[in-house]
Design a protein around this motif. Structure first.
Motif, PDB file in Angstrom:
ATOM      1  N   GLY A  75       0.759  -1.423   0.182  1.00 52.97           N
ATOM      2  CA  GLY A  75       0.215  -0.613   0.204  1.00 52.97           C
ATOM      3  C   GLY A  75       0.649   1.143  -0.140  1.00 52.97           C
ATOM      4  N   ILE A  76       2.347   1.464   0.543  1.00 51.57           N
ATOM      5  CA  ILE A  76       2.659   3.031   0.706  1.00 51.57           C
ATOM      6  C   ILE A  76       3.660   2.286  -0.851  1.00 51.57           C
ATOM      7  N   VAL A  77       4.589   1.507  -0.624  1.00 52.61           N
ATOM      8  CA  VAL A  77       5.179   1.008  -2.098  1.00 52.61           C
ATOM      9  C   VAL A  77       4.646   0.887  -2.726  1.00 52.61           C
ATOM     10  N   ARG A  78       4.036   0.821  -4.131  1.00 51.02           N
ATOM     11  CA  ARG A  78       2.947   0.398  -5.400  1.00 51.02           C
ATOM     12  C   ARG A  78       3.761  -0.438  -6.324  1.00 51.02           C
ATOM     13  N   ASP A  79       5.378   0.290  -6.635  1.00 50.90           N
ATOM     14  CA  ASP A  79       6.352  -0.366  -7.362  1.00 50.90           C
ATOM     15  C   ASP A  79       6.755  -1.522  -6.820  1.00 50.90           C
ATOM     16  N   ARG A  80       6.984  -2.984  -7.229  1.00 48.59           N
ATOM     17  CA  ARG A  80       7.423  -3.687  -6.450  1.00 48.59           C
ATOM     18  C   ARG A  80       9.108  -3.570  -6.494  1.00 48.59           C
ATOM     19  N   ALA A  81       9.450  -3.448  -7.682  1.00 45.67           N
ATOM     20  CA  ALA A  81      10.753  -3.135  -8.057  1.00 45.67           C
ATOM     21  C   ALA A  81      11.323  -1.891  -6.469  1.00 45.67           C
ATOM     22  N   VAL A  82      10.872  -1.496  -6.485  1.00 47.59           N
ATOM     23  CA  VAL A  82      11.503  -0.318  -4.796  1.00 47.59           C
ATOM     24  C   VAL A  82      11.531  -1.503  -3.872  1.00 47.59           C
ATOM     25  N   TRP A  83      11.468  -3.042  -4.328  1.00 47.33           N
ATOM     26  CA  TRP A  83      10.792  -3.544  -2.696  1.00 47.33           C
ATOM     27  C   TRP A  83      12.347  -3.957  -2.726  1.00 47.33           C
ATOM     28  N   SER A  84      13.116  -4.260  -3.388  1.00 49.11           N
ATOM     29  CA  SER A  84      14.153  -4.495  -3.234  1.00 49.11           C
ATOM     30  C   SER A  84      15.463  -3.935  -2.999  1.00 49.11           C
ATOM     31  N   PRO A  85      15.169  -2.381  -3.138  1.00 50.48           N
ATOM     32  CA  PRO A  85      16.460  -1.671  -1.914  1.00 50.48           C
ATOM     33  C   PRO A  85      15.563  -1.938  -0.513  1.00 50.48           C
ATOM     34  N   ILE A  86      14.743  -1.578  -0.462  1.00 49.34           N
ATOM     35  CA  ILE A  86      14.668  -1.725   0.555  1.00 49.34           C
ATOM     36  C   ILE A  86      14.233  -2.590   1.755  1.00 49.34           C
ATOM     37  N   TYR A  87      14.270  -4.008   0.847  1.00 50.26           N
ATOM     38  CA  TYR A  87      14.870  -5.392   2.423  1.00 50.26           C
ATOM     39  C   TYR A  87      16.511  -5.526   1.712  1.00 50.26           C
ATOM     40  N   SER A  88      17.131  -4.818   1.255  1.00 52.86           N
ATOM     41  CA  SER A  88      18.790  -4.777   1.344  1.00 52.86           C
ATOM     42  C   SER A  88      19.012  -4.299   2.384  1.00 52.86           C
ATOM     43  N   ILE A  89      18.534  -2.726   3.029  1.00 53.36           N
ATOM     44  CA  ILE A  89      18.338  -1.404   3.425  1.00 53.36           C
ATOM     45  C   ILE A  89      18.004  -2.122   5.008  1.00 53.36           C
ATOM     46  N   SER A  90      16.738  -3.031   4.360  1.00 59.36           N
ATOM     47  CA  SER A  90      16.128  -3.282   6.152  1.00 59.36           C
ATOM     48  C   SER A  90      16.992  -4.924   6.313  1.00 59.36           C
ATOM     49  N   GLY A  91      17.448  -5.816   5.426  1.00 56.96           N
ATOM     50  CA  GLY A  91      18.310  -6.512   5.994  1.00 56.96           C
ATOM     51  C   GLY A  91      19.729  -5.849   6.893  1.00 56.96           C
ATOM     52  N   THR A  92      20.484  -5.043   5.620  1.00 53.18           N
ATOM     53  CA  THR A  92      21.880  -5.056   6.440  1.00 53.18           C
ATOM     54  C   THR A  92      21.300  -3.677   8.207  1.00 53.18           C
ATOM     55  N   LEU A  93      20.637  -3.279   8.159  1.00 55.02           N
ATOM     56  CA  LEU A  93      19.724  -2.814   9.399  1.00 55.02           C
ATOM     57  C   LEU A  93      19.817  -3.498  10.530  1.00 55.02           C
ATOM     58  N   ASP A  94      19.059  -4.996   9.738  1.00 59.14           N
ATOM     59  CA  ASP A  94      19.176  -5.919  10.988  1.00 59.14           C
ATOM     60  C   ASP A  94      20.212  -6.209  11.406  1.00 59.14           C
ATOM     61  N   THR A  95      20.900  -6.513  10.420  1.00 58.08           N
ATOM     62  CA  THR A  95      22.196  -6.921  10.965  1.00 58.08           C
ATOM     63  C   THR A  95      23.167  -6.329  11.715  1.00 58.08           C
ATOM     64  N   THR A  96      22.973  -5.621  11.498  1.00 61.43           N
ATOM     65  CA  THR A  96      24.158  -4.668  12.071  1.00 61.43           C
ATOM     66  C   THR A  96      23.759  -3.560  14.083  1.00 61.43           C
TER      67      THR A  96
END
Length: 117
Positions: A34-55
């Motif tokens: 609902g917030i990010v309609r273009d699924r291509a944007v999800w890739s960097p979002i998941y990458s950022i989230s994963g980096t933050l979670d492991t840091t």
């Protein structure tokens, strides 16, 4: 495809608050679509989230809530010059932070000519 990596720097408070927000949007509210309609944007979002979670060790600490609130207050104070500026949904502050004004083109030129073009 250009594979040059981009590096960005966040303060620990910024990273902590962003990590919590991403977690809320991605896993708690199930509202990423609902917030990010273009699924291509999800890739960097998941990458950022994963980096933050492991840091961030803060996400595993027993006093997560108080630490998060303290980080939010410090960030609000940095942006607005006061610790109690509301950023809750529907809450409005009296002045947008400088970075937001620049992004919206209300301060500085943000790549536009001075004559409105």
């Amino acid at each position: 495809m250009d594979e040059d990596a981009i590096t960005t720097r966040l303060t620990r408070d910024q990273a902590f608050v962003l990590s919590d927000w991403l977690y809320q949007v991605m896993f708690q509210s199930d509202d990423l679509e609902g917030i990010v309609r273009d699924r291509a944007v999800w890739s960097p979002i998941y990458s950022i989230s994963g980096t933050l979670d492991t840091t961030l060790s803060e996400i595993f600490m027993s006093d997560y809530g108080p630490r998060l609130e303290a980080a939010k207050e410090r960030l609000r104070a940095d942006l607005y010059g006061e610790a109690d500026g509301s950023t809750a949904p529907g809450g409005h502050t009296t002045a947008a932070p400088q970075a937001h004004q620049i992004e919206r083109g209300t301060t500085g030129n943000h790549g536009e000519s001075g004559d409105g073009r």
